[in-house]
Scaffold this motif. Sequence first.
Motif, PDB file in Angstrom:
ATOM      1  N   LYS A  69       6.824   5.543   6.798  1.00  0.00           N
ATOM      2  CA  LYS A  69       5.760   4.909   7.573  1.00  0.00           C
ATOM      3  C   LYS A  69       4.564   4.576   6.680  1.00  0.00           C
ATOM      4  O   LYS A  69       4.300   5.258   5.695  1.00  0.00           O
ATOM      5  N   GLU A  70       3.850   3.515   7.077  1.00  0.00           N
ATOM      6  CA  GLU A  70       2.611   3.202   6.379  1.00  0.00           C
ATOM      7  C   GLU A  70       1.644   4.362   6.582  1.00  0.00           C
ATOM      8  O   GLU A  70       1.416   4.788   7.714  1.00  0.00           O
ATOM      9  N   ASN A  71       1.094   4.861   5.483  1.00  0.00           N
ATOM     10  CA  ASN A  71       0.210   6.015   5.589  1.00  0.00           C
ATOM     11  C   ASN A  71      -0.705   6.032   4.377  1.00  0.00           C
ATOM     12  O   ASN A  71      -0.283   6.348   3.276  1.00  0.00           O
ATOM     13  N   GLY A  72      -1.966   5.662   4.575  1.00  0.00           N
ATOM     14  CA  GLY A  72      -2.925   5.612   3.472  1.00  0.00           C
ATOM     15  C   GLY A  72      -3.583   4.248   3.392  1.00  0.00           C
ATOM     16  O   GLY A  72      -3.626   3.483   4.365  1.00  0.00           O
ATOM     17  N   LYS A  73      -4.072   3.921   2.210  1.00  0.00           N
ATOM     18  CA  LYS A  73      -4.783   2.667   2.015  1.00  0.00           C
ATOM     19  C   LYS A  73      -3.834   1.558   1.578  1.00  0.00           C
ATOM     20  O   LYS A  73      -2.838   1.808   0.914  1.00  0.00           O
ATOM     21  N   GLY A  74      -4.190   0.326   1.974  1.00  0.00           N
ATOM     22  CA  GLY A  74      -3.374  -0.804   1.564  1.00  0.00           C
ATOM     23  C   GLY A  74      -4.006  -2.122   1.957  1.00  0.00           C
ATOM     24  O   GLY A  74      -5.154  -2.182   2.419  1.00  0.00           O
ATOM     25  N   LEU A  75      -3.236  -3.184   1.763  1.00  0.00           N
ATOM     26  CA  LEU A  75      -3.670  -4.538   2.095  1.00  0.00           C
ATOM     27  C   LEU A  75      -2.651  -5.169   3.024  1.00  0.00           C
ATOM     28  O   LEU A  75      -1.439  -5.090   2.784  1.00  0.00           O
ATOM     29  N   MET A  76      -3.154  -5.801   4.084  1.00  0.00           N
ATOM     30  CA  MET A  76      -2.293  -6.499   5.032  1.00  0.00           C
ATOM     31  C   MET A  76      -2.552  -7.993   4.923  1.00  0.00           C
ATOM     32  O   MET A  76      -3.684  -8.462   5.100  1.00  0.00           O
ATOM     33  N   TYR A  77      -1.494  -8.742   4.601  1.00  0.00           N
ATOM     34  CA  TYR A  77      -1.599 -10.195   4.497  1.00  0.00           C
ATOM     35  C   TYR A  77      -0.971 -10.833   5.728  1.00  0.00           C
ATOM     36  O   TYR A  77       0.153 -10.495   6.116  1.00  0.00           O
ATOM     37  N   ARG A  78      -1.696 -11.744   6.357  1.00  0.00           N
ATOM     38  CA  ARG A  78      -1.242 -12.396   7.572  1.00  0.00           C
ATOM     39  C   ARG A  78      -0.615 -13.756   7.260  1.00  0.00           C
ATOM     40  O   ARG A  78      -0.813 -14.331   6.186  1.00  0.00           O
ATOM     41  N   LYS A  79       0.121 -14.296   8.260  1.00  0.00           N
ATOM     42  CA  LYS A  79       0.789 -15.584   8.074  1.00  0.00           C
ATOM     43  C   LYS A  79      -0.198 -16.733   7.910  1.00  0.00           C
ATOM     44  O   LYS A  79       0.121 -17.750   7.293  1.00  0.00           O
ATOM     45  N   ASN A  80      -1.401 -16.563   8.474  1.00  0.00           N
ATOM     46  CA  ASN A  80      -2.406 -17.625   8.364  1.00  0.00           C
ATOM     47  C   ASN A  80      -3.143 -17.622   7.028  1.00  0.00           C
ATOM     48  O   ASN A  80      -4.062 -18.401   6.813  1.00  0.00           O
ATOM     49  N   GLY A  81      -2.759 -16.708   6.133  1.00  0.00           N
ATOM     50  CA  GLY A  81      -3.376 -16.661   4.814  1.00  0.00           C
ATOM     51  C   GLY A  81      -4.516 -15.678   4.692  1.00  0.00           C
ATOM     52  O   GLY A  81      -5.011 -15.436   3.588  1.00  0.00           O
ATOM     53  N   SER A  82      -4.959 -15.064   5.805  1.00  0.00           N
ATOM     54  CA  SER A  82      -6.045 -14.092   5.744  1.00  0.00           C
ATOM     55  C   SER A  82      -5.515 -12.752   5.244  1.00  0.00           C
ATOM     56  O   SER A  82      -4.309 -12.497   5.250  1.00  0.00           O
TER      57      SER A  82
ATOM     58  N   GLY B 207       0.801  -1.214   0.000  1.00  0.00           N
ATOM     59  CA  GLY B 207       0.000   0.000   0.000  1.00  0.00           C
ATOM     60  C   GLY B 207       0.831   1.260   0.000  1.00  0.00           C
ATOM     61  O   GLY B 207       1.946   1.298  -0.538  1.00  0.00           O
ATOM     62  N   ASP B 208       0.318   2.295   0.651  1.00  0.00           N
ATOM     63  CA  ASP B 208       0.916   3.629   0.609  1.00  0.00           C
ATOM     64  C   ASP B 208       1.846   3.866   1.798  1.00  0.00           C
ATOM     65  O   ASP B 208       1.582   3.415   2.923  1.00  0.00           O
TER      66      ASP B 208
END
Length: 296
Positions: A75-88, A69-70
Amino acid sequence: MNKKFVTCIFIAAFLFVQYSLSAQCLTGNCKDGSGKYDFGFAIYQGSFKNGQPDGTGTMDYGGGEKYMGDFVNGKENGKGLMYRKNGSAEKVNYENGKIIKKEEVVYLGSNIVVEGCLAGDCKDGVGTIILPSGNKYTGAFKNFQPQGNGTFSFVSGNILQAEYDKGIPISGKLTYSTGEIFTGTFNADGTPKTGKYAMNSQGDAVDIKDNTIFNVKSIAVEKMQKDAKAIADHARMFKTCSKCGGSGGETVRDSWKSSKKTYNGTIYDEYEVTTNYGPPRGQACLYCNGTGEVKR
């Protein structure tokens, strides 16, 4: 001094040294451009400014956990996608490195959620996707690929507005971060093929056909050439007026006298007379009518 405190300082210093040694730019321009950087705790790929992640990019923490994302000032700032270790996966909004809003990406039945899809339908519809490189595409998709009209925003700052076929740009406009604009068709690798480069707002341009330059237009050079030709043409037709020497006015100068009273030691009764020569009378030369030139 407390031994435990000293030990903590030593460990912290050791970890800092280890981190500094491991941190390095892997590829590209990790200062002001696009590149890939190993921070030790994660690998970032995307846009940089002043040596910090700035723009769009991917921070990969390993093990399947990453943020796409942005970024602003590192630093992370704005919209984005967070992918977790469990696949979610979660759609997140960051503000100065802190998540202020998140929304879980839900898998419904056999529907495929495209990795990096920030909004819309990135399979067969219209949506926005962030690629691992940090490049962002907004537009039409078909079978997971850009198809139809869309816009690529590259981490380099370049913007490509084009019509795509199976992910390949066919024709459109490429605006470079340096200000140049290319309009035309593209090769299979996305590079300009046939069209025109507008180099600046002054009108300088370059034409290319099948990857070959065939015409360069420079407004500044054309103006210099035009001015030089005009001067040469004028010199062939006219010469300096010999009567006025090119001044355009009469050469006769008016004269006038002035005097001042002087003191002879007893009384003020003696005068000094000075003759002065003034400027031209102001009338035009009768031979060149004031132009300073006559025809050859």
